[in-house]
Every structure is written in structure tokens, then in C-alpha cells.
Enzyme design. Structure first.
Site, PDB file in Angstrom:
ATOM      1  N   GLU A  76      -6.984  -0.076  -1.910  1.00 13.22           N
ATOM      2  CA  GLU A  76      -7.046   0.111  -3.294  1.00 13.22           C
ATOM      3  C   GLU A  76      -7.686  -1.018  -3.918  1.00 13.22           C
ATOM      4  OE1 GLU A  76      -3.448   2.235  -1.945  1.00 13.22           O
ATOM      5  OE2 GLU A  76      -4.263   0.121  -1.384  1.00 13.22           O
ATOM      6  N   HIS A 145       7.886   2.547  -3.949  1.00 14.08           N
ATOM      7  CA  HIS A 145       6.838   3.635  -4.532  1.00 14.08           C
ATOM      8  C   HIS A 145       7.567   4.261  -5.589  1.00 14.08           C
ATOM      9  CE1 HIS A 145       6.115   3.433  -0.142  1.00 14.08           C
ATOM     10  NE2 HIS A 145       5.079   4.116  -0.153  1.00 14.08           N
TER      11      HIS A 145
END
Length: 343
Positions: A76, A145
Site C-alpha cells: 500500500e 478488516h
């Protein structure tokens, strides 16, 4: 008396309104942006051949090719760093982060680079980058998540933060975000991807920085974002059945903040219920509460402002505990009814 917003009207002759899912509306916006502007390209993990972790990018790689729809490594920091560099060089990248939780891996690029470069260079450079990220709980994805991190981004000067609640807004706000010369974080709740609603055909933009009244009622004002908007609307229907009429406001652009509809409504109803999925402490709606207390609406309050938020705890995996961790429709009904009946 309660009123609701009408179906979006076509803005141009020949335009029509279709029923699309939230995911389809996002995909349509991306496709239109890719077709209209060669500077636009997409990058992220599994957005190409796989079509995205939640199927949002679908067949775009087959329509626009791997140069415009770029699969990336699981990195990321590198993904967002590449997007910042491309934006500085005149491109308009749209990043997909697979889960909003993973923005934690890229916060230096988001917070210290994308958000600050325009200011630090005296306006000589811009970063027209969009960062899309699925957010929130409800899919059994557990603590790493399932978070709601919008307050992180709203706290950073230089970032715009958007949370569309309907398919029409998902398309219109995304198109506006891609046009914007500033970095925009667009958070899409996972539970909304399969919901459907009317979406005008054509490339209509919904300007950033405008909240919307989804329903009007005289007894209590309910403000929410993302999936909490649809839950608040359902709660309002249940409240109406027991004689309580609620105004429901979709904040939709968290930053820049449009507080006027909320303040106008609180002036009329005298009661304010702020609903968010994120944990209570230092959540985004705390800013709305503080703003109301310091505004013209304060003297019209008949009851203390109520915040209905997620628990100050990581999201559990067990379905029953996950559900209990964040506000549900009965919780909104109970909180609103208590505000009206007690005060």
C-alpha cells in the site's frame, strides 16, 4: 408530515434513470472517467483480471487495458506513493485500497505527502488523486478488516473525505472527486455494494461539500453517514408508525463539511441524534455535536445531543458480537424515541 427526496431527475435531454447496484454505479463512474480523460488510470491490488476484492472494477481491464487498470503488488505504501507521483506529473490516478484498514500501511504518503504538497509548495503543485477504500463491518471480516476510520482522514488538513450512501451518490461524488485538484478519500461501505437505487445516466457530478436531507420530520433530527443513512431511514419509518417524525440527513461529504441543513433542522426539531458506525471516542460525529453547541441552533435544543456510535472495541469475528458492536436499526429507533419521549 414527512417528506422524502424524489427519484433523481435526468439533467439532460435523453438521459434516463436506471436501477443500478452501488458497485455498478462506482464501476460506471470509473468507466466514464477512463473514457473521457486519458490522464485517468486505476491502480490497486487485484483490480484487474480478478475485478477487485468486491467485484467493483469488474471487466474494466478488458475494456481499457492493463496500462489504464493496473494490478499492483501488495504494498500500500508503494501504491499510494506511485499515485502521488503520477498526480504531481499531471495524471489523475484512482487508487483502490482493498480494505480501508490497510491505509494504515500508507499513511505517510496520504497524510505527509498527498495532503501537504500543495500547501508546502505555495500552490505551485497539486495532487489530483482519489483513494477509494471499502470500509465498515458486517461481512464477518473481523478486527483488521472491518474498521471505520473516517475520523483519521477528516482530521488531516488538505484531504477531502467523502462517504456516499446511495448508488447515485456513489457515481456522482466519485466523478466529482476525480475532477477535483485535491486528494480525495472516498470511503465505500461494504454492505452497500449490493444495494440498488436509481442512478441517472450521463456524467452528472454531485459537488463535494454538500449534505442532503433524505427525509423531513418535525420531532427529531438524525444525522448519519454511509450505511447508517439507510438504517436511519428505516428507523424513521418505524418511528413514524408510533407517531414520531424524523428528519434524516446524509452528511455524505465529511470534509469540507456542510452543516447548514443539520443546523436548520435542529432549529426546527430541537433534538439531534448523531449516528456513526465508528467507535464513540473522538469519532467524526463529535465534531458535529461540538459545532451544533457553538452555533445558532444551540438555543433551540430541547434535549441533550445524543451520539449513537460503535463500541470502543475492535470488531469481533462472531456474527452476533459483530452486530452488537455497531448501531443497528432498533438502536436508532430506541435512541430517537427516548430523545422525544423523555425531553
Amino acid at each position: 408530515m414527512t417528506t422524502t427526496l424524489p427519484t433523481p431527475a435526468p439533467s439532460q435531454a435523453g438521459d434516463s434513470v436506471r436501477e443500478l447496484s452501488y458497485a455498478e454505479a462506482v464501476r460506471e463512474a470509473l468507466a466514464e472517467a477512463l473514457a473521457a480523460d486519458d490522464r485517468v488510470f486505476l491502480l490497486g491490488e487485484d483490480i484487474g483480471v480478478y475485478g477487485g476484492a468486491f467485484g467493483v472494477t469488474g471487466d474494466l481491464i478488458h475494456r481499457f487495458g492493463p496500462e489504464r487498470v493496473r494490478d499492483t503488488p501488495i504494498a500500500e505504501l508503494g501504491i499510494v506513493g506511485a499515485a502521488v507521483g503520477a498526480a504531481l506529473c499531471g495524471m489523475r490516478p484512482v487508487v483502490e485500497i482493498q480494505f480501508s484498514d490497510f491505509t494504515a500501511q500508507a499513511m505517510d504518503q496520504i497524510v505527509n505527502q498527498a495532503a501537504k504538497i500543495h500547501f508546502m509548495l505555495g500552490g505551485a503543485a497539486t495532487v489530483p488523486m482519489v483513494l477509494r477504500a471499502p470500509t465498515g463491518s458486517g461481512t464477518g471480516a473481523a478486527a483488521q478488516h472491518s474498521q471505520s476510520l473516517e475520523a483519521w482522514f477528516a482530521h488531516v488538513p488538505g484531504l477531502k473525505v467523502v462517504m456516499p450512501a446511495t448508488p447515485a451518490d456513489a457515481k456522482g461524488l466519485l466523478l466529482a472527486a476525480i475532477d477535483d485538484p485535491n486528494p480525495v478519500v472516498l470511503l465505500e461501505h461494504k454492505l452497500l455494494y449490493r444495494t440498488s437505487g436509481p442512478v441517472p445516466a450521463g456524467a452528472d457530478r454531485i459537488p463535494l461539500g454538500h449534505s442532503v436531507v433524505r427525509r423531513r420530520g418535525a420531532d427529531v433530527t438524525i444525522v448519519g453517514t454511509g450505511v447508517m443513512v439507510s438504517r436511519a431511514l428505516e428507523a424513521a419509518e418505524r418511528l413514524a408508525a408510533v407517531g414520531i417524525e424524523a428528519t434524516v440527513i446524509d452528511q455524505r461529504t465529511l470534509k469540507p463539511l456542510d452543516a447548514e441543513p443539520m443546523l436548520d433542522s435542529v432549529t426546527d426539531t430541537g433534538r439531534l441524534l448523531l449516528v456513526q458506525e465508528a467507535p464513540l471516542t473522538c469519532g467524526y460525529v463529535a465534531e458535529l455535536a461540538a459545532l451544533t453547541v457553538g452555533s445558532r441552533a444551540f438555543g433551540h435544543l430541547r434535549a441533550p445531543i445524543r451520539r449513537l456510535c460503535g463500541l470502543d472495541a475492535p470488531i469481533p469475528y462472531a456474527p452476533q458480537l459483530e452486530t452488537a458492536s455497531v448501531p443497528q436499526i432498533p438502536d436508532i429507533v430506541a435512541a430517537a424515541e427516548d430523545l422525544v419521549r423523555t425531553w
